[in-house]
Design an enzyme around this catalytic site. Structure first.
Site, PDB file in Angstrom:
ATOM      1  N   SER A 295    -116.667   2.797  50.427  1.00 12.16           N
ATOM      2  CA  SER A 295    -117.467   3.685  50.326  1.00 12.16           C
ATOM      3  C   SER A 295    -117.245   5.118  50.905  1.00 12.16           C
ATOM      4  O   SER A 295    -115.988   5.288  50.179  1.00 12.16           O
ATOM      5  CB  SER A 295    -118.804   3.091  51.241  1.00 12.16           C
ATOM      6  OG  SER A 295    -119.480   4.265  51.322  1.00 12.16           O
ATOM      7  N   THR A 296    -117.349   5.613  52.210  1.00 10.53           N
ATOM      8  CA  THR A 296    -116.424   6.981  52.374  1.00 10.53           C
ATOM      9  C   THR A 296    -115.060   6.578  52.935  1.00 10.53           C
ATOM     10  O   THR A 296    -115.074   5.781  53.104  1.00 10.53           O
ATOM     11  CB  THR A 296    -117.161   7.234  53.622  1.00 10.53           C
ATOM     12  OG1 THR A 296    -118.133   7.243  54.104  1.00 10.53           O
ATOM     13  CG2 THR A 296    -116.561   8.588  54.434  1.00 10.53           C
TER      14      THR A 296
ATOM     15  N   HIS B 281    -119.324   3.021  47.063  1.00  5.02           N
ATOM     16  CA  HIS B 281    -119.857   4.120  46.616  1.00  5.02           C
ATOM     17  C   HIS B 281    -120.586   5.877  46.023  1.00  5.02           C
ATOM     18  O   HIS B 281    -119.194   6.546  46.559  1.00  5.02           O
ATOM     19  CB  HIS B 281    -121.040   4.487  48.023  1.00  5.02           C
ATOM     20  CG  HIS B 281    -120.979   2.841  48.285  1.00  5.02           C
ATOM     21  ND1 HIS B 281    -121.645   2.944  49.910  1.00  5.02           N
ATOM     22  CD2 HIS B 281    -121.555   1.988  47.883  1.00  5.02           C
ATOM     23  CE1 HIS B 281    -121.897   1.768  50.145  1.00  5.02           C
ATOM     24  NE2 HIS B 281    -122.189   0.831  49.232  1.00  5.02           N
TER      25      HIS B 281
ATOM     26  N   MET C 211    -119.253   3.895  55.680  1.00  5.83           N
ATOM     27  CA  MET C 211    -120.397   3.486  56.551  1.00  5.83           C
ATOM     28  C   MET C 211    -120.987   2.808  56.014  1.00  5.83           C
ATOM     29  O   MET C 211    -121.228   1.884  55.188  1.00  5.83           O
ATOM     30  CB  MET C 211    -120.893   4.917  56.974  1.00  5.83           C
ATOM     31  CG  MET C 211    -121.897   5.172  58.126  1.00  5.83           C
ATOM     32  SD  MET C 211    -122.492   7.326  57.747  1.00  5.83           S
ATOM     33  CE  MET C 211    -123.777   6.581  58.875  1.00  5.83           C
TER      34      MET C 211
ATOM     35  N   ASP D 135    -122.801  -2.097  53.653  1.00  6.05           N
ATOM     36  CA  ASP D 135    -123.232  -3.035  52.563  1.00  6.05           C
ATOM     37  C   ASP D 135    -121.524  -3.612  52.192  1.00  6.05           C
ATOM     38  O   ASP D 135    -120.522  -2.856  52.101  1.00  6.05           O
ATOM     39  CB  ASP D 135    -123.471  -1.861  51.168  1.00  6.05           C
ATOM     40  CG  ASP D 135    -123.327  -2.464  50.195  1.00  6.05           C
ATOM     41  OD1 ASP D 135    -124.348  -3.527  49.633  1.00  6.05           O
ATOM     42  OD2 ASP D 135    -123.562  -1.439  49.136  1.00  6.05           O
TER      43      ASP D 135
END
Length: 359
Positions: free
Chosen positions: A180-181, A206, A299, A302
């Site tokens: 993600s991030t 993401h 973050m 998931d």
């Protein structure tokens, strides 16, 4: 008892409506404070001389200086977490991908029409993005390893030929990656270091709808392997990385002796679509011991449960370490659940992927 230090935010957007809505949105947050707003980067620079923000929300297309030029100046001078607020358009997606590669930690999309209502409805998501950015390790973005040089056509052809021979003898490995991030920069470093003989790779990053296509296209231009936004029915094969499209889940399915992906719309899982857990659980079910699972910077949690399922079905599993993660949330949750067999740095991931070629 001392007060909690507030996150100081600078809003840079040429739209007065956007600046006002974002300011109002953050006004009553106990942990966030808007220290200034600016109509363009030139005004922003002047205001940053008085007080430096913890997080900057930044539009991409602005007068006098575009957001990417401004972002590059920030990252070269004093790296600061930046949340890109960009219009959800094909052109905007390509530009925003350049911003992400420059060092932006998150994307927040806004429509071209009805932006005020959209932003008000998306308040929780945007505030989470700002808090996430404030906790990010932007220094990790500056420690990227130089990508390997692209292989020549002869080498690429030889690698693919060897891959096809190996596939006829054994079930190939599938590498599943979730992030993600900070993942856009991490994936760029990993994928540009691979050669066409590497195992087939399936990825969930993401990212909003439309942005994944631009992201995959950009990586495909940089890499020796093929990178594409996944389509339903795409075969997983050596030398190919498939990236789940924004707004749709991607699962691995078995088709005879081969693997392919299933791409379809569905409800968010762990607040995300695509979801890393959805991919990892399908890999655990269909590939088991013939798979490798890697969870990278991001973050939330998931992917942690899915990675554990992969490990329990015989897959080899890895989590990125804290030092090289922009946000250690997702790897940390996987480690807490004992889902990762090994903890590795970002610089080690490409070597790990290559080591599983046709085992």
């Amino acid at each position: 008892m001392s007060k909690t230090k507030k996150i100081k935010v600078l809003i840079v957007d040429d739209s007065a409506v956007v600046r006002q809505v974002l300011s109002d949105m953050m006004a009553n947050q106990p942990d966030i404070e808007v220290i200034a707003t600016a109509a363009d980067p030139i005004f922003a620079v002047a205001k940053m001389r008085d007080e430096w923000p913890d997080v900057i929300t930044l539009d991409v297309e602005m007068p006098r200086m575009d957001g990417i030029t401004f972002l590059k100046k920030i990252m070269q001078g004093k790296p600061t977490p930046v949340v890109i607020c960009s219009s959800l358009t094909e052109k905007g997606a390509e530009t925003t991908m350049e911003a992400m590669s420059t060092g932006a930690v998150a994307i927040f999309t806004k429509p071209q029409i009805g932006v005020k209502g959209f932003l008000e409805q998306s308040k929780a998501e945007l505030l989470d993005a700002i808090r996430e950015a404030a906790r990010s390790n932007v220094a990790a973005m500056g420690r990227r390893a130089a990508p390997r040089a692209a292989v020549n056509n002869a080498e690429a052809t030889a690698s693919v030929s060897a891959a096809q021979t190996a596939m006829s003898k054994t079930t190939e490995k599938v590498v599943a990656i979730g992030t993600s991030t900070g993942g856009t920069i991490a994936l760029e470093q990993i994928l540009t270091s691979l050669t066409p003989g590497c195992p087939g790779i399936v990825i969930v990053q993401h990212m909003p709808e439309k942005f994944t296509a631009a992201f995959a296209s950009r990586l495909n231009q940089l890499c020796s392997i093929e990178v594409k936004e996944a389509e339903d029915g795409d075969k997983v094969r050596p030398g190919l990385a498939l990236i789940a499209p924004g707004g749709k889940h991607m699962s691995l399915v078995r088709n005879g002796a081969f693997y392919q992906v299933q791409v379809k719309a569905g409800p968010a899982v762990n607040r995300h679509c695509p979801s890393v857990d959805v991919l990892f659980r399908s890999v655990a079910k269909c590939a088991g011991k013939n798979s490798v699972g890697i969870i990278l910077t991001g973050m939330g949690d998931d992917g942690a449960r899915g990675l554990l399922e992969m490990r329990e079905t015989g897959a080899v599993t890895y989590a990125q370490d804290e030092a090289s993660s922009v946000v250690f949330g997702m790897p940390k949750e996987a480690i807490k659940r004992d889902a990762a067999m090994q903890i590795i740095s970002l610089d080690q991931v490409a070597t790990v992927v290559t080591s599983y070629s046709f085992r």
